[in-house]
Design a protein around this motif. Structure first.
Motif, short mmCIF file in Angstrom:
data_model
loop_
_atom_site.label_atom_id
_atom_site.label_comp_id
_atom_site.label_asym_id
_atom_site.label_seq_id
_atom_site.Cartn_x
_atom_site.Cartn_y
_atom_site.Cartn_z
N ASN A 23 1.04 -1.00 0.06
CA ASN A 23 -0.10 -0.06 0.04
C ASN A 23 0.88 1.18 0.11
OD1 ASN A 23 -1.56 2.20 0.39
ND2 ASN A 23 -2.90 1.20 2.36
N ALA A 24 0.54 2.07 -0.72
CA ALA A 24 1.33 3.34 -1.05
C ALA A 24 0.52 4.48 -1.44
CB ALA A 24 2.46 3.44 -2.12
N SER A 25 0.40 5.49 -0.42
CA SER A 25 -0.61 6.65 -0.58
C SER A 25 -0.10 7.76 -0.27
CB SER A 25 -1.77 6.30 0.44
OG SER A 25 -2.44 5.28 0.39
N ASP A 26 -0.72 8.98 -0.76
CA ASP A 26 -0.22 10.34 -0.58
C ASP A 26 -1.55 11.27 -0.32
OD1 ASP A 26 0.63 12.96 -0.60
OD2 ASP A 26 1.24 12.94 -2.65
N VAL A 27 -1.78 11.24 0.92
CA VAL A 27 -2.78 12.10 1.51
C VAL A 27 -2.58 13.50 1.89
CG1 VAL A 27 -4.09 9.89 2.06
CG2 VAL A 27 -2.73 11.12 3.49
N SER A 28 -1.22 14.05 1.23
CA SER A 28 -0.90 15.38 1.66
C SER A 28 -1.64 16.48 1.36
CB SER A 28 0.54 15.32 1.39
OG SER A 28 0.90 15.46 0.03
N TYR A 136 9.45 -0.05 -4.53
CA TYR A 136 8.74 0.09 -6.03
C TYR A 136 7.45 0.97 -6.07
CZ TYR A 136 6.24 -0.67 -10.23
OH TYR A 136 5.36 -0.25 -11.29
N LEU A 137 6.58 0.48 -5.08
CA LEU A 137 5.06 1.27 -4.94
C LEU A 137 5.28 2.75 -4.60
CD1 LEU A 137 2.55 -0.18 -5.91
CD2 LEU A 137 1.91 -0.17 -3.36
N ASP A 138 6.06 2.63 -3.64
CA ASP A 138 6.30 4.39 -3.37
C ASP A 138 7.03 5.16 -4.73
OD1 ASP A 138 5.59 4.14 -0.67
OD2 ASP A 138 7.41 3.00 -0.31
N GLU A 139 7.89 4.49 -5.29
CA GLU A 139 8.50 5.04 -6.62
C GLU A 139 7.32 5.39 -7.73
OE1 GLU A 139 11.61 2.61 -7.46
OE2 GLU A 139 12.59 3.10 -5.63
N ALA A 140 6.44 4.35 -7.81
CA ALA A 140 5.51 4.37 -8.85
C ALA A 140 4.55 5.59 -8.49
CB ALA A 140 4.54 2.98 -8.99
N LEU A 141 4.22 5.66 -7.26
CA LEU A 141 3.28 6.64 -6.72
C LEU A 141 3.62 8.08 -7.30
CD1 LEU A 141 0.42 7.03 -5.34
CD2 LEU A 141 1.98 7.37 -3.21
N THR A 142 4.94 8.38 -7.21
CA THR A 142 5.53 9.57 -7.78
C THR A 142 5.65 9.42 -9.05
OG1 THR A 142 6.73 9.83 -5.54
CG2 THR A 142 7.33 11.11 -7.34
N LYS A 143 6.47 8.33 -9.87
CA LYS A 143 6.58 8.42 -11.30
C LYS A 143 5.32 8.75 -12.09
CE LYS A 143 8.98 5.77 -14.74
NZ LYS A 143 9.69 4.51 -15.22
N PHE A 144 4.44 7.89 -11.71
CA PHE A 144 3.33 7.86 -12.61
C PHE A 144 2.22 8.92 -12.35
CE2 PHE A 144 5.28 3.67 -12.98
CZ PHE A 144 5.61 3.49 -14.13
N GLN A 145 2.61 9.87 -11.51
CA GLN A 145 1.59 11.00 -11.68
C GLN A 145 1.45 11.53 -13.02
OE1 GLN A 145 -0.32 11.97 -9.07
NE2 GLN A 145 0.72 10.67 -7.40
N ALA A 148 1.94 10.27 -19.05
CA ALA A 148 2.94 9.93 -20.30
C ALA A 148 3.75 8.69 -19.69
CB ALA A 148 3.67 11.19 -20.46
N GLU A 149 4.15 8.53 -18.44
CA GLU A 149 4.95 7.74 -18.21
C GLU A 149 4.31 6.32 -18.08
OE1 GLU A 149 8.18 7.54 -17.41
OE2 GLU A 149 8.39 9.93 -17.63
N ALA A 150 3.13 6.15 -17.85
CA ALA A 150 2.18 4.92 -17.88
C ALA A 150 1.88 4.74 -19.26
CB ALA A 150 0.81 5.00 -17.23
N ASP A 151 1.84 5.83 -20.14
CA ASP A 151 1.38 5.67 -21.61
C ASP A 151 2.78 4.78 -22.38
OD1 ASP A 151 -0.84 6.64 -21.50
OD2 ASP A 151 -0.15 8.55 -22.32
N LYS A 152 3.96 4.79 -21.97
CA LYS A 152 5.10 4.42 -22.41
C LYS A 152 5.18 2.79 -21.99
CE LYS A 152 8.26 8.19 -21.37
NZ LYS A 152 9.42 8.51 -20.51
N LEU A 153 4.15 2.35 -21.21
CA LEU A 153 4.14 1.04 -20.86
C LEU A 153 3.35 0.31 -21.90
CD1 LEU A 153 3.71 1.05 -16.93
CD2 LEU A 153 5.97 0.42 -18.09
N LEU A 154 2.35 1.15 -22.48
CA LEU A 154 1.29 0.44 -23.34
C LEU A 154 1.98 -0.09 -24.56
CD1 LEU A 154 -1.36 3.37 -23.49
CD2 LEU A 154 -1.63 1.11 -22.36
N LYS A 155 3.03 0.28 -25.03
CA LYS A 155 3.68 -0.23 -26.15
C LYS A 155 3.95 -1.69 -26.04
CE LYS A 155 5.74 4.14 -27.56
NZ LYS A 155 6.96 4.76 -27.80
N ILE A 156 4.11 -2.18 -24.78
CA ILE A 156 4.73 -3.75 -24.51
C ILE A 156 3.66 -4.27 -23.78
CG2 ILE A 156 7.10 -3.10 -24.46
CD1 ILE A 156 6.91 -3.17 -21.28
#
Length: 212
Positions: A23-28, A136-145, A148-156
């Motif tokens: 579980n990774a959450s950002d409620v700030s 990984y989940l903490d990093e994903a919560l930040t990176k995939f805000q 476009a970063e998630a869109d890169k995954l669509l190709k594969i």
């Protein structure tokens, strides 16, 4: 566009409550005194939706109706809860309505891939919620805000095109016939007495506004 929370859960075929594996959450961005209740509701809603997402299914639940009065943190935004159950391992994402749906499910698919790379099949023997931090989940919560970063995954991830995404207008439409959200809130061990009181007050306020 905003991602508030990402979770991985183990779903039981016999219908018992799912187990939180990560579980990774950002409620700030919410009020300080609301944050504890918001975290509890995120866990509660995650379990509720994951439990009702059959293996192999992807579904999205809009906030309107059932979720609108659960928490005022939704504000005026259309909020979405996305769920993907892959053979009992389920990924959940809480995003606002501006986050592209395909990008959201691309991220959930990636989360499941990465979880199995990191932990293999050990999740199948989990008996209780995990408090272990998964970087990984903490990093994903930040990176995939940025979608476009998630869109890169669509190709594969060609398989996203092969599975229909089921859209529910309210959380109530996810529930089985005869189930009531109020009853689930009352019985939930995820919610403190303060959060249950907050839920009931928010519901009453929403009903008053609806009447007006």
């Amino acid at each position: 566009m905003k991602i508030t929370s990402l979770l991985i859960l183990k779903c039981h075929p016999e219908g018992s409550d799912p187990i939180i594996l990560a579980n990774a959450s950002d409620v700030s961005h919410f009020g300080y005194f609301q944050r504890s209740s918001i975290r509890e509701f995120i866990v509660f809603v995650s379990r509720t939706v994951a439990k009702r997402t059959p293996p192999g299914q992807r579904q999205s639940v809009q906030h309107e109706g059932g979720l609108h009065f659960v928490v005022d943190f939704i504000s005026s935004l259309e909020y979405m809860v996305h769920s993907y159950n892959r053979n009992g391992l389920c990924a959940i994402g809480f995003m606002d309505g501006h986050y592209p749906v395909r990008s959201a499910f691309s991220l959930l698919n990636q989360m499941l891939d990465e979880y199995q790379k990191s932990f293999g099949e050990s999740w199948r023997t989990a008996q209780a919620d995990s408090t272990q931090n998964w970087p990984y989940l903490d990093e994903a919560l930040t990176k995939f805000q940025d979608p476009a970063e998630a869109d890169k995954l669509l190709k594969i991830q060609r398989e996203l095109d092969e599975t229909k995404i089921i859209l529910h207008k309210t959380i109530d439409s996810v529930l089985a016939r005869g189930e009531k959200l109020d009853s689930l809130v009352e019985k939930s061990s995820d919610l403190s007495a303060a959060s249950q009181m907050f839920y009931n007050q928010a519901k009453r306020n929403n009903q008053c506004c609806s009447i007006l």
